[in-house]
Motif scaffolding. Sequence first.
Motif, PDB file in Angstrom:
ATOM      1  N   TYR A  28      46.359 -35.921 -88.152  1.00  0.00           N
ATOM      2  CA  TYR A  28      47.792 -35.939 -88.458  1.00  0.00           C
ATOM      3  C   TYR A  28      48.433 -37.213 -87.926  1.00  0.00           C
ATOM      4  O   TYR A  28      49.208 -37.871 -88.625  1.00  0.00           O
ATOM      5  CB  TYR A  28      48.459 -34.699 -87.864  1.00  0.00           C
ATOM      6  N   LEU A  29      48.093 -37.585 -86.696  1.00  0.00           N
ATOM      7  CA  LEU A  29      48.662 -38.804 -86.119  1.00  0.00           C
ATOM      8  C   LEU A  29      48.186 -40.045 -86.862  1.00  0.00           C
ATOM      9  O   LEU A  29      48.954 -40.986 -87.058  1.00  0.00           O
ATOM     10  CB  LEU A  29      48.311 -38.905 -84.631  1.00  0.00           C
ATOM     11  N   ALA A  30      46.920 -40.049 -87.293  1.00  0.00           N
ATOM     12  CA  ALA A  30      46.404 -41.192 -88.042  1.00  0.00           C
ATOM     13  C   ALA A  30      47.096 -41.309 -89.399  1.00  0.00           C
ATOM     14  O   ALA A  30      47.435 -42.421 -89.832  1.00  0.00           O
ATOM     15  CB  ALA A  30      44.895 -41.049 -88.233  1.00  0.00           C
ATOM     16  N   MET A  31      47.330 -40.180 -90.063  1.00  0.00           N
ATOM     17  CA  MET A  31      48.040 -40.227 -91.339  1.00  0.00           C
ATOM     18  C   MET A  31      49.488 -40.648 -91.134  1.00  0.00           C
ATOM     19  O   MET A  31      50.036 -41.407 -91.935  1.00  0.00           O
ATOM     20  CB  MET A  31      47.979 -38.854 -92.024  1.00  0.00           C
ATOM     21  N   LYS A  32      50.084 -40.194 -90.056  1.00  0.00           N
ATOM     22  CA  LYS A  32      51.462 -40.562 -89.764  1.00  0.00           C
ATOM     23  C   LYS A  32      51.561 -42.060 -89.459  1.00  0.00           C
ATOM     24  O   LYS A  32      52.519 -42.718 -89.850  1.00  0.00           O
ATOM     25  CB  LYS A  32      51.972 -39.747 -88.581  1.00  0.00           C
ATOM     26  N   GLU A  33      50.563 -42.576 -88.775  1.00  0.00           N
ATOM     27  CA  GLU A  33      50.534 -44.006 -88.470  1.00  0.00           C
ATOM     28  C   GLU A  33      50.315 -44.829 -89.738  1.00  0.00           C
ATOM     29  O   GLU A  33      50.852 -45.919 -89.888  1.00  0.00           O
ATOM     30  CB  GLU A  33      49.425 -44.285 -87.465  1.00  0.00           C
TER      31      GLU A  33
ATOM     32  N   LEU B 217      36.415 -20.423 -78.071  1.00  0.00           N
ATOM     33  CA  LEU B 217      37.688 -21.004 -77.643  1.00  0.00           C
ATOM     34  C   LEU B 217      37.607 -22.529 -77.579  1.00  0.00           C
ATOM     35  O   LEU B 217      38.517 -23.225 -78.031  1.00  0.00           O
ATOM     36  CB  LEU B 217      38.099 -20.437 -76.287  1.00  0.00           C
ATOM     37  N   LEU B 218      36.510 -23.053 -77.044  1.00  0.00           N
ATOM     38  CA  LEU B 218      36.338 -24.509 -77.004  1.00  0.00           C
ATOM     39  C   LEU B 218      36.250 -25.102 -78.406  1.00  0.00           C
ATOM     40  O   LEU B 218      36.798 -26.184 -78.660  1.00  0.00           O
ATOM     41  CB  LEU B 218      35.087 -24.871 -76.200  1.00  0.00           C
ATOM     42  N   LEU B 219      35.589 -24.409 -79.313  1.00  0.00           N
ATOM     43  CA  LEU B 219      35.514 -24.874 -80.694  1.00  0.00           C
ATOM     44  C   LEU B 219      36.902 -24.932 -81.333  1.00  0.00           C
ATOM     45  O   LEU B 219      37.234 -25.911 -82.011  1.00  0.00           O
ATOM     46  CB  LEU B 219      34.597 -23.954 -81.505  1.00  0.00           C
ATOM     47  N   ILE B 220      37.719 -23.931 -81.088  1.00  0.00           N
ATOM     48  CA  ILE B 220      39.075 -23.929 -81.628  1.00  0.00           C
ATOM     49  C   ILE B 220      39.885 -25.084 -81.055  1.00  0.00           C
ATOM     50  O   ILE B 220      40.619 -25.762 -81.784  1.00  0.00           O
ATOM     51  CB  ILE B 220      39.762 -22.572 -81.346  1.00  0.00           C
ATOM     52  N   VAL B 221      39.750 -25.337 -79.763  1.00  0.00           N
ATOM     53  CA  VAL B 221      40.483 -26.442 -79.137  1.00  0.00           C
ATOM     54  C   VAL B 221      40.042 -27.787 -79.713  1.00  0.00           C
ATOM     55  O   VAL B 221      40.871 -28.649 -80.017  1.00  0.00           O
ATOM     56  CB  VAL B 221      40.307 -26.408 -77.605  1.00  0.00           C
ATOM     57  N   VAL B 222      38.737 -27.975 -79.895  1.00  0.00           N
ATOM     58  CA  VAL B 222      38.230 -29.240 -80.448  1.00  0.00           C
ATOM     59  C   VAL B 222      38.717 -29.430 -81.880  1.00  0.00           C
ATOM     60  O   VAL B 222      39.150 -30.529 -82.258  1.00  0.00           O
ATOM     61  CB  VAL B 222      36.681 -29.267 -80.368  1.00  0.00           C
ATOM     62  N   VAL B 223      38.683 -28.373 -82.692  1.00  0.00           N
ATOM     63  CA  VAL B 223      39.141 -28.479 -84.076  1.00  0.00           C
ATOM     64  C   VAL B 223      40.639 -28.788 -84.112  1.00  0.00           C
ATOM     65  O   VAL B 223      41.092 -29.628 -84.899  1.00  0.00           O
ATOM     66  CB  VAL B 223      38.805 -27.191 -84.855  1.00  0.00           C
ATOM     67  N   ALA B 224      41.420 -28.142 -83.244  1.00  0.00           N
ATOM     68  CA  ALA B 224      42.867 -28.395 -83.208  1.00  0.00           C
ATOM     69  C   ALA B 224      43.153 -29.835 -82.789  1.00  0.00           C
ATOM     70  O   ALA B 224      44.042 -30.495 -83.349  1.00  0.00           O
ATOM     71  CB  ALA B 224      43.540 -27.417 -82.261  1.00  0.00           C
ATOM     72  N   ARG B 225      42.420 -30.347 -81.817  1.00  0.00           N
ATOM     73  CA  ARG B 225      42.628 -31.735 -81.384  1.00  0.00           C
ATOM     74  C   ARG B 225      42.253 -32.721 -82.483  1.00  0.00           C
ATOM     75  O   ARG B 225      42.940 -33.724 -82.688  1.00  0.00           O
ATOM     76  CB  ARG B 225      41.812 -32.024 -80.122  1.00  0.00           C
TER      77      ARG B 225
END
Length: 88
Positions: free
Chosen positions: A78-83, A64-72
Amino acid sequence: MFQRIIDTIFDPVIQILATARDYLDQAATVAARGLNLDYFLGPVAMLGWEWKVLISSVIASAFLLLIVVVARKAYGMYLAMKEGVKWW
Protein backbone atom coordinates in the motif's frame (compact mmCIF):
# COMPACT_ATOMS: atom_id res chain seq x y z
CA MET A 1 -30.02 11.07 -14.83
CA PHE A 2 -26.82 11.86 -12.95
CA GLN A 3 -27.85 9.43 -10.21
CA ARG A 4 -28.27 6.62 -12.76
CA ILE A 5 -24.77 7.26 -14.10
CA ILE A 6 -23.31 7.13 -10.60
CA ASP A 7 -25.30 3.96 -9.84
CA THR A 8 -23.99 2.23 -12.97
CA ILE A 9 -20.44 3.10 -11.93
CA PHE A 10 -20.63 2.16 -8.27
CA ASP A 11 -23.21 -0.63 -8.27
CA PRO A 12 -20.74 -3.38 -9.37
CA VAL A 13 -18.28 -2.24 -6.70
CA ILE A 14 -21.01 -2.33 -4.05
CA GLN A 15 -22.03 -5.82 -5.18
CA ILE A 16 -18.42 -7.06 -4.95
CA LEU A 17 -18.06 -5.63 -1.46
CA ALA A 18 -21.38 -7.14 -0.34
CA THR A 19 -20.31 -10.54 -1.68
CA ALA A 20 -16.94 -10.26 0.09
CA ARG A 21 -18.74 -9.35 3.32
CA ASP A 22 -20.97 -12.42 2.99
CA TYR A 23 -17.97 -14.69 2.42
CA LEU A 24 -16.20 -13.21 5.45
CA ASP A 25 -19.29 -13.81 7.57
CA GLN A 26 -19.31 -17.45 6.47
CA ALA A 27 -15.59 -17.78 7.21
CA ALA A 28 -16.10 -16.31 10.69
CA THR A 29 -18.73 -18.94 11.48
CA VAL A 30 -16.40 -21.73 10.38
CA ALA A 31 -13.50 -20.27 12.35
CA ALA A 32 -15.64 -19.91 15.47
CA ARG A 33 -16.06 -23.68 15.60
CA GLY A 34 -12.34 -24.12 16.05
CA LEU A 35 -9.94 -26.72 14.74
CA ASN A 36 -10.05 -30.28 16.01
CA LEU A 37 -6.40 -31.28 16.07
CA ASP A 38 -7.24 -34.91 16.89
CA TYR A 39 -8.30 -35.33 13.29
CA PHE A 40 -4.98 -34.04 11.91
CA LEU A 41 -2.56 -35.00 14.68
CA GLY A 42 -3.76 -38.41 15.83
CA PRO A 43 -0.37 -39.65 17.12
CA VAL A 44 0.14 -36.44 19.11
CA ALA A 45 -3.27 -36.85 20.73
CA MET A 46 -2.19 -40.27 22.00
CA LEU A 47 0.77 -38.71 23.84
CA GLY A 48 -1.43 -36.83 26.27
CA TRP A 49 -3.16 -33.52 26.80
CA GLU A 50 0.11 -31.68 27.58
CA TRP A 51 1.53 -32.42 24.14
CA LYS A 52 -1.78 -31.57 22.54
CA VAL A 53 -1.79 -28.15 24.25
CA LEU A 54 1.85 -27.57 23.27
CA ILE A 55 1.24 -28.40 19.60
CA SER A 56 -1.94 -26.29 19.58
CA SER A 57 -0.04 -23.33 21.01
CA VAL A 58 2.76 -23.69 18.46
CA ILE A 59 0.26 -23.85 15.58
CA ALA A 60 -1.67 -20.84 16.92
CA SER A 61 1.55 -18.85 17.33
CA ALA A 62 2.71 -19.71 13.82
CA PHE A 63 -0.68 -18.70 12.41
CA LEU A 64 -0.57 -15.40 14.30
CA LEU A 65 2.94 -14.69 12.99
CA LEU A 66 1.80 -15.51 9.46
CA ILE A 67 -1.08 -13.05 9.77
CA VAL A 68 1.27 -10.34 11.05
CA VAL A 69 3.75 -10.92 8.19
CA VAL A 70 0.98 -10.85 5.57
CA ALA A 71 -0.48 -7.65 7.07
CA ARG A 72 2.95 -5.97 7.08
CA LYS A 73 3.58 -6.98 3.46
CA ALA A 74 0.15 -5.71 2.41
CA TYR A 75 0.78 -2.42 4.20
CA GLY A 76 4.19 -2.18 2.52
CA MET A 77 2.54 -2.69 -0.88
CA TYR A 78 0.00 0.00 0.00
CA LEU A 79 2.79 2.42 0.88
CA ALA A 80 4.68 1.57 -2.31
CA MET A 81 1.57 2.18 -4.42
CA LYS A 82 0.91 5.40 -2.55
CA GLU A 83 4.49 6.51 -3.19
CA GLY A 84 4.16 5.60 -6.86
CA VAL A 85 1.06 7.67 -7.35
CA LYS A 86 2.06 11.27 -6.75
CA TRP A 87 -1.43 12.74 -6.80
CA TRP A 88 -2.32 11.11 -3.48
